[in-house]
Design a protein around this motif. Sequence first.
Motif, short mmCIF file in Angstrom:
data_model
loop_
_atom_site.label_atom_id
_atom_site.label_comp_id
_atom_site.label_asym_id
_atom_site.label_seq_id
_atom_site.Cartn_x
_atom_site.Cartn_y
_atom_site.Cartn_z
N LEU A 90 -26.13 65.05 -7.95
CA LEU A 90 -27.01 64.31 -8.84
C LEU A 90 -28.24 63.85 -8.09
CD1 LEU A 90 -24.39 62.15 -10.80
CD2 LEU A 90 -25.00 64.56 -11.08
N TRP A 91 -29.41 64.08 -8.70
CA TRP A 91 -30.69 63.74 -8.10
C TRP A 91 -31.53 62.93 -9.08
CZ3 TRP A 91 -33.15 65.41 -3.39
CH2 TRP A 91 -32.30 66.16 -2.55
N ILE A 92 -32.54 62.26 -8.53
CA ILE A 92 -33.52 61.53 -9.32
C ILE A 92 -34.90 62.14 -9.08
CG2 ILE A 92 -34.79 59.34 -9.45
CD1 ILE A 92 -32.15 59.26 -10.92
N MET A 93 -35.68 62.31 -10.16
CA MET A 93 -37.08 62.71 -10.03
C MET A 93 -37.89 61.79 -10.93
SD MET A 93 -38.95 66.39 -10.70
CE MET A 93 -40.55 66.76 -9.96
N THR A 94 -38.75 61.00 -10.34
CA THR A 94 -39.49 60.00 -11.11
C THR A 94 -40.95 59.95 -10.68
OG1 THR A 94 -39.66 57.63 -11.62
CG2 THR A 94 -38.77 58.21 -9.46
N MET A 101 -32.80 69.90 -15.39
CA MET A 101 -33.73 68.78 -15.46
C MET A 101 -33.49 68.03 -16.76
SD MET A 101 -36.31 67.32 -13.82
CE MET A 101 -36.64 65.63 -14.35
N ILE A 102 -33.25 66.71 -16.65
CA ILE A 102 -33.00 65.86 -17.82
C ILE A 102 -34.13 64.85 -17.91
CG2 ILE A 102 -31.39 64.25 -18.91
CD1 ILE A 102 -29.14 65.56 -17.29
N ASP A 103 -34.87 64.87 -19.01
CA ASP A 103 -36.07 64.02 -19.12
C ASP A 103 -36.32 63.68 -20.58
OD1 ASP A 103 -38.89 63.04 -18.85
OD2 ASP A 103 -38.74 63.94 -16.85
N ASP A 104 -36.95 62.52 -20.80
CA ASP A 104 -37.30 62.12 -22.17
C ASP A 104 -38.66 62.65 -22.59
OD1 ASP A 104 -39.36 59.39 -22.19
OD2 ASP A 104 -38.49 60.06 -20.31
N ALA A 105 -39.49 63.06 -21.64
CA ALA A 105 -40.83 63.56 -21.96
C ALA A 105 -40.79 65.08 -22.06
CB ALA A 105 -41.83 63.12 -20.89
N ILE A 106 -41.04 65.61 -23.24
CA ILE A 106 -40.95 67.05 -23.44
C ILE A 106 -41.94 67.79 -22.54
CG2 ILE A 106 -42.58 67.10 -25.38
CD1 ILE A 106 -39.33 69.18 -25.04
N ALA A 107 -43.07 67.17 -22.25
CA ALA A 107 -44.06 67.80 -21.37
C ALA A 107 -43.51 68.02 -19.97
CB ALA A 107 -45.33 66.95 -21.30
N ASN A 108 -42.57 67.17 -19.56
CA ASN A 108 -42.00 67.27 -18.21
C ASN A 108 -40.95 68.37 -18.09
OD1 ASN A 108 -43.60 65.16 -17.37
ND2 ASN A 108 -41.97 63.63 -17.50
N LEU A 109 -40.65 69.04 -19.19
CA LEU A 109 -39.62 70.09 -19.16
C LEU A 109 -40.21 71.49 -19.23
CD1 LEU A 109 -36.99 68.43 -21.53
CD2 LEU A 109 -36.96 68.52 -19.02
N GLU A 110 -41.50 71.60 -19.50
CA GLU A 110 -42.11 72.93 -19.64
C GLU A 110 -42.11 73.69 -18.32
OE1 GLU A 110 -46.10 75.16 -21.38
OE2 GLU A 110 -45.99 72.96 -21.35
N GLY A 142 -37.21 78.69 -14.63
CA GLY A 142 -35.85 79.19 -14.79
C GLY A 142 -34.78 78.13 -14.70
N TRP A 143 -35.20 76.85 -14.57
CA TRP A 143 -34.24 75.76 -14.60
C TRP A 143 -33.70 75.61 -16.02
CZ3 TRP A 143 -36.39 70.89 -11.60
CH2 TRP A 143 -36.81 71.28 -10.32
N ARG A 144 -32.56 74.97 -16.14
CA ARG A 144 -32.07 74.59 -17.46
C ARG A 144 -32.58 73.19 -17.79
NH1 ARG A 144 -25.91 76.84 -17.31
NH2 ARG A 144 -26.07 76.53 -15.06
N THR A 145 -32.86 72.96 -19.05
CA THR A 145 -33.55 71.72 -19.43
C THR A 145 -32.79 70.97 -20.51
OG1 THR A 145 -34.92 72.97 -21.00
CG2 THR A 145 -35.83 72.59 -18.80
N VAL A 146 -32.81 69.64 -20.38
CA VAL A 146 -32.19 68.75 -21.35
C VAL A 146 -33.23 67.73 -21.79
CG1 VAL A 146 -30.38 67.04 -21.77
CG2 VAL A 146 -29.92 69.02 -20.28
N TRP A 147 -33.49 67.70 -23.08
CA TRP A 147 -34.48 66.76 -23.61
C TRP A 147 -33.79 65.57 -24.27
CZ3 TRP A 147 -37.35 67.05 -28.86
CH2 TRP A 147 -38.35 66.07 -28.91
N ILE A 148 -34.08 64.37 -23.77
CA ILE A 148 -33.63 63.13 -24.41
C ILE A 148 -34.69 62.78 -25.44
CG2 ILE A 148 -32.92 60.75 -24.05
CD1 ILE A 148 -31.15 62.74 -22.57
N SER A 149 -34.44 63.11 -26.70
CA SER A 149 -35.50 63.10 -27.72
C SER A 149 -35.75 61.73 -28.33
CB SER A 149 -35.14 64.08 -28.84
OG SER A 149 -34.07 63.57 -29.62
N HIS A 150 -34.78 60.81 -28.24
CA HIS A 150 -34.86 59.50 -28.91
C HIS A 150 -35.15 59.68 -30.41
CE1 HIS A 150 -34.44 57.18 -25.24
NE2 HIS A 150 -35.30 57.99 -24.67
N GLY A 151 -34.65 60.78 -30.97
CA GLY A 151 -34.79 61.03 -32.40
C GLY A 151 -36.09 61.69 -32.81
N ASN A 152 -36.95 62.01 -31.86
CA ASN A 152 -38.22 62.66 -32.18
C ASN A 152 -38.03 64.15 -32.42
OD1 ASN A 152 -39.90 60.30 -31.79
ND2 ASN A 152 -39.53 60.53 -29.60
#
Length: 237
Positions: free
Chosen positions: A104-108, A179-188, A194-204
């Motif tokens: 587990l890693w953090i990227m901020t 990569m797990i992030d709430d900002a969709i721009a940060n997942l592009e 080729g990473w796998r991406t998880v979007w925390i959408s908060h219902g958006n």
Amino acid sequence: MMKVVFDIDNTLYSYSETGFSQYMLGKITEFIADRLNMEPEAAKKLGLGYLESYGLPAFPLHKYHGVDLVDFCRFVNSCDYSRLTRSEELIQLLQRLKDAGHDLWIMTNADMPHAHSVLDALDIKHFFVDAATNELRGFDCFLQWDHSEPKMQNKPQRGAYEALHRMLDPSVPHNDVVMIDDAIANLEAPHHLGWRTVWISHGNELPSTVTYKPDVVVKNIFELPTSPEFLAMSSTA
């Protein structure tokens, strides 16, 4: 085994529970108005413009206005961390990932003091500490800039993720990094790497301008343990 990379703010906790988003935006405006001698409205406009274009106002403020990066980060990230509360659900999720053998890693885009403060307040820092070195497995804004020189990039710019991948281990297959992030721009950029991406959408809803689809979409981090896509991802890697 996967390298699971978590964003911090509005991912491991929700802005709606803490008010940190509006607080930090206010601090950015206050900082710019004071340091650049600008009216608040003009300072707010400049800060939001840099935030949208660069993912973080700090570097363009440094590049174009000579602002001290450490000064900026300390001022903006001076949050009231007592507003964060320990979550047993979050702890159980991270424990399951660790028990499955994942790193587990953090990227901020915040700085390391902010990362430590949030993780301590949530009582989850031990999940992100390297047992061999006793150091936090974290990639903050300063490390992103240092390791992506000479471009000095941070999320959502591709060079920041390429730099993190080198730190993780260049031999790790790209599809073993999540990569797990709430900002969709940060997942592009991770998606195109080729990473796998998880979007925390908060219902958006997924914006119409987004031309790719995240591998997993959940409303909040607590939905991950019941997401079939995430369960399949974390059990087969």
